[in-house]
Design a protein around this motif. Structure first.
Motif, PDB file in Angstrom:
ATOM      1  N   UNK A   1      24.434  10.333  72.145  1.00 46.33           N
ATOM      2  CA  UNK A   1      23.733  11.319  72.866  1.00 46.33           C
ATOM      3  C   UNK A   1      22.999  11.910  71.313  1.00 46.33           C
ATOM      4  N   UNK A   2      21.728  11.974  71.503  1.00 46.98           N
ATOM      5  CA  UNK A   2      21.050  12.559  70.337  1.00 46.98           C
ATOM      6  C   UNK A   2      20.498  13.759  70.307  1.00 46.98           C
ATOM      7  N   UNK A   3      21.017  15.108  70.184  1.00 51.32           N
ATOM      8  CA  UNK A   3      20.514  16.184  70.532  1.00 51.32           C
ATOM      9  C   UNK A   3      19.845  16.876  69.403  1.00 51.32           C
ATOM     10  N   UNK A   4      19.595  15.842  68.336  1.00 53.03           N
ATOM     11  CA  UNK A   4      18.360  16.482  67.474  1.00 53.03           C
ATOM     12  C   UNK A   4      17.348  16.111  68.051  1.00 53.03           C
ATOM     13  N   UNK A   5      16.788  15.244  68.206  1.00 55.51           N
ATOM     14  CA  UNK A   5      15.462  15.100  69.399  1.00 55.51           C
ATOM     15  C   UNK A   5      14.806  15.595  69.976  1.00 55.51           C
ATOM     16  N   UNK A   6      15.886  17.131  70.456  1.00 53.97           N
ATOM     17  CA  UNK A   6      15.433  17.848  71.416  1.00 53.97           C
ATOM     18  C   UNK A   6      14.678  18.677  71.063  1.00 53.97           C
ATOM     19  N   UNK A   7      15.119  19.429  69.711  1.00 58.82           N
ATOM     20  CA  UNK A   7      14.130  20.116  68.850  1.00 58.82           C
ATOM     21  C   UNK A   7      13.071  20.054  68.887  1.00 58.82           C
ATOM     22  N   UNK A   8      12.181  21.205  69.315  1.00 59.12           N
ATOM     23  CA  UNK A   8      10.417  20.942  69.709  1.00 59.12           C
ATOM     24  C   UNK A   8       9.885  21.841  68.223  1.00 59.12           C
ATOM     25  N   UNK A   9      10.875  22.617  67.761  1.00 57.78           N
ATOM     26  CA  UNK A   9      10.223  23.356  66.535  1.00 57.78           C
ATOM     27  C   UNK A   9      11.051  24.048  65.698  1.00 57.78           C
ATOM     28  N   UNK A  10      10.845  24.371  64.676  1.00 58.55           N
ATOM     29  CA  UNK A  10      11.958  25.065  63.385  1.00 58.55           C
ATOM     30  C   UNK A  10      10.696  25.775  62.904  1.00 58.55           C
ATOM     31  N   UNK A  11      11.188  27.413  63.325  1.00 55.13           N
ATOM     32  CA  UNK A  11      10.967  28.926  62.129  1.00 55.13           C
ATOM     33  C   UNK A  11      11.509  29.291  61.501  1.00 55.13           C
TER      34      UNK A  11
ATOM     35  N   UNK B   1      27.543  14.943  63.051  1.00 52.63           N
ATOM     36  CA  UNK B   1      26.001  16.424  63.791  1.00 52.63           C
ATOM     37  C   UNK B   1      25.447  16.973  62.581  1.00 52.63           C
ATOM     38  N   UNK B   2      24.131  17.526  62.594  1.00 53.45           N
ATOM     39  CA  UNK B   2      23.570  18.321  61.459  1.00 53.45           C
ATOM     40  C   UNK B   2      23.441  19.579  62.166  1.00 53.45           C
ATOM     41  N   UNK B   3      23.989  20.381  61.092  1.00 53.95           N
ATOM     42  CA  UNK B   3      23.656  22.382  61.352  1.00 53.95           C
ATOM     43  C   UNK B   3      22.892  22.710  62.271  1.00 53.95           C
ATOM     44  N   UNK B   4      21.481  21.942  62.537  1.00 56.79           N
ATOM     45  CA  UNK B   4      20.594  22.663  63.766  1.00 56.79           C
ATOM     46  C   UNK B   4      20.961  21.505  64.899  1.00 56.79           C
ATOM     47  N   UNK B   5      21.793  20.033  64.945  1.00 61.40           N
ATOM     48  CA  UNK B   5      22.343  20.062  66.231  1.00 61.40           C
ATOM     49  C   UNK B   5      23.807  20.758  66.332  1.00 61.40           C
ATOM     50  N   UNK B   6      24.439  20.931  65.300  1.00 59.82           N
ATOM     51  CA  UNK B   6      25.736  22.194  65.486  1.00 59.82           C
ATOM     52  C   UNK B   6      24.930  23.665  66.320  1.00 59.82           C
ATOM     53  N   UNK B   7      23.165  24.519  66.271  1.00 64.20           N
ATOM     54  CA  UNK B   7      23.183  25.468  67.265  1.00 64.20           C
ATOM     55  C   UNK B   7      23.467  24.930  68.777  1.00 64.20           C
ATOM     56  N   UNK B   8      22.637  23.825  69.002  1.00 69.20           N
ATOM     57  CA  UNK B   8      22.244  23.108  70.259  1.00 69.20           C
ATOM     58  C   UNK B   8      24.312  22.929  71.101  1.00 69.20           C
ATOM     59  N   UNK B   9      25.069  22.803  69.795  1.00 66.06           N
ATOM     60  CA  UNK B   9      26.480  22.901  70.958  1.00 66.06           C
ATOM     61  C   UNK B   9      26.045  24.023  72.087  1.00 66.06           C
ATOM     62  N   UNK B  10      26.079  25.371  72.088  1.00 67.87           N
ATOM     63  CA  UNK B  10      26.028  26.215  73.025  1.00 67.87           C
ATOM     64  C   UNK B  10      25.644  26.111  74.550  1.00 67.87           C
TER      65      UNK B  10
END
Length: 359
Positions: free
Chosen positions: A320-330, A153-162
């Motif tokens: 499961x692929x949580x990274x695919x759910x990230x629409x944008x990163x600011x 898991x990347x840190x970006x995916x880690x932020x989706x664990x919540x």
């Protein structure tokens, strides 16, 4: 944590994303976190996701009884890297990549001792008035509510664990069995994550409905998930046709829209379950007779309890692929723009994130 206030000249400070009042967000200095206690860790925050509750506080200034009366640091979906560990902490080390559970109960409360700490009346939850959130470079957090991320898991995916923990908690309460047919009302972030969790937990088919078909794009990688455009077809009708008139074994209401309850009880099979995940902002009617006629089991969900380890394991699996759910990163400096986009509620957006580290 105390509400975000202007620091004194003697205090060490760091920039944070502060909701000053309704419709006003600033990136400005706040007091830095305190010293690390023996059972705590200091974390360099890497990524924070924007939740619908964050946006609601921004646009409305309140959610039910929780009212923004003082400036508040936003954000509760977070990942980061451990910078310092307390003397009693043995399961984490400096440099570990982690995600953080944002709700801290009173460990001596009756709810906590029963394992239902999410419903502890004294729980302190990040970015829920008057508690500050985590949209700042560093936080100090209890080690018991800090979880190491696996290499998968990347840190970006880690932020989706919540938010994924909400879905995992809902699926756990649903008691899904292999081969179950599942229906999900609402394809927002939680609805999409619930459909994914249900699929990964053994559901043979998942029917998910929404009035914005753009939301279905992130589910193309899951062949067992079948989108239903609610503008054209009724979910209950689709499910009945697909099951020979029997209905879904489990129905998740993930929209929080009061109109969804009109046909909700027509969707489950006799003896099936309805799991209420979305939280309506206004009272809804409950057709008790319709539920009784099918002996439907009703479950309710409020956040999660003891779900983070399971959510992390499932997110790290190939299903499961949580990274695919990230629409944008600011970037952190554009946090206001990120919240403005969140308030737009673009149909194709699933998760908007803010990168705090590496600014």
């Amino acid at each position: 944590m105390n509400p975000a206030t202007a620091p004194t000249t003697q205090e060490k400070t760091m920039d944070a994303v502060v909701l000053e009042r309704r419709h006003e967000i600033q990136v400005r200095p706040v007091p830095a976190p305190a010293q690390v206690g023996p059972d705590e860790v200091r974390i360099a925050v890497h990524t924070v996701g924007i939740c619908g509750s964050d946006v609601h506080y921004y646009t409305h200034g309140r959610i039910g009884p929780y009212v923004v009366e003082d400036p508040m640091v936003l954000g509760h979906e977070a990942s980061g890297t451990v910078l310092e560990v307390g003397a009693n902490v043995t399961h984490l080390a400096v440099g570990d990549r982690v995600c953080m559970e944002p709700g801290l109960p009173n460990p001596r409360s009756r709810a906590a001792r029963l394992g239902m700490y999410n419903v502890d009346p004294d729980v302190r939850f990040w970015a829920t008035p008057p508690v500050d959130g985590c949209l700042q470079p560093e936080v100090v957090h209890p080690a018991d509510f800090t979880y190491e991320l696996p290499d998968e898991l990347s840190l970006e995916e880690g932020a989706l664990i919540e938010p994924f923990a909400v879905a995992v908690h809902a699926v756990t309460k649903a008691r899904i069995s292999p081969g179950d047919v599942v229906a999900v009302v609402g394809a927002g972030t939680i609805g999409v994550l619930t459909a994914i969790a249900a699929t990964a937990s053994g559901a043979s088919r998942v029917y998910i409905s929404d009035v914005a078909p753009e939301k279905f794009a992130k589910l193309r990688a899951y062949p067992t998930v079948h989108p239903v455009d609610a503008r054209e077809r009724d979910l209950a009708e689709v499910v009945r046709e697909a099951t020979g008139g029997w209905g879904a074994d489990v129905v998740f209401e993930a929209s929080g829209n009061s109109r969804a309850f009109g046909s909700l009880w027509e969707t489950p099979a006799p003896g099936g379950a309805v799991v209420l995940v979305g939280i309506p902002v206004e009272p809804v009617s409950l057709d008790v007779a319709a539920a009784q006629a099918r002996e439907v089991r009703v479950e309710t969900v409020f956040r999660y309890a003891n779900a983070y380890p399971r959510a992390i394991e499932l997110a790290a699996s190939p299903s499961v692929d949580l990274a695919e759910l990230i629409s944008a990163t600011y970037p952190f400096e554009q946090a206001v723009a990120a919240f403005e986009r969140g308030a737009e509620a673009r149909p194709g957006d699933v998760k908007i994130q803010i990168r705090v580290a590496g600014r």
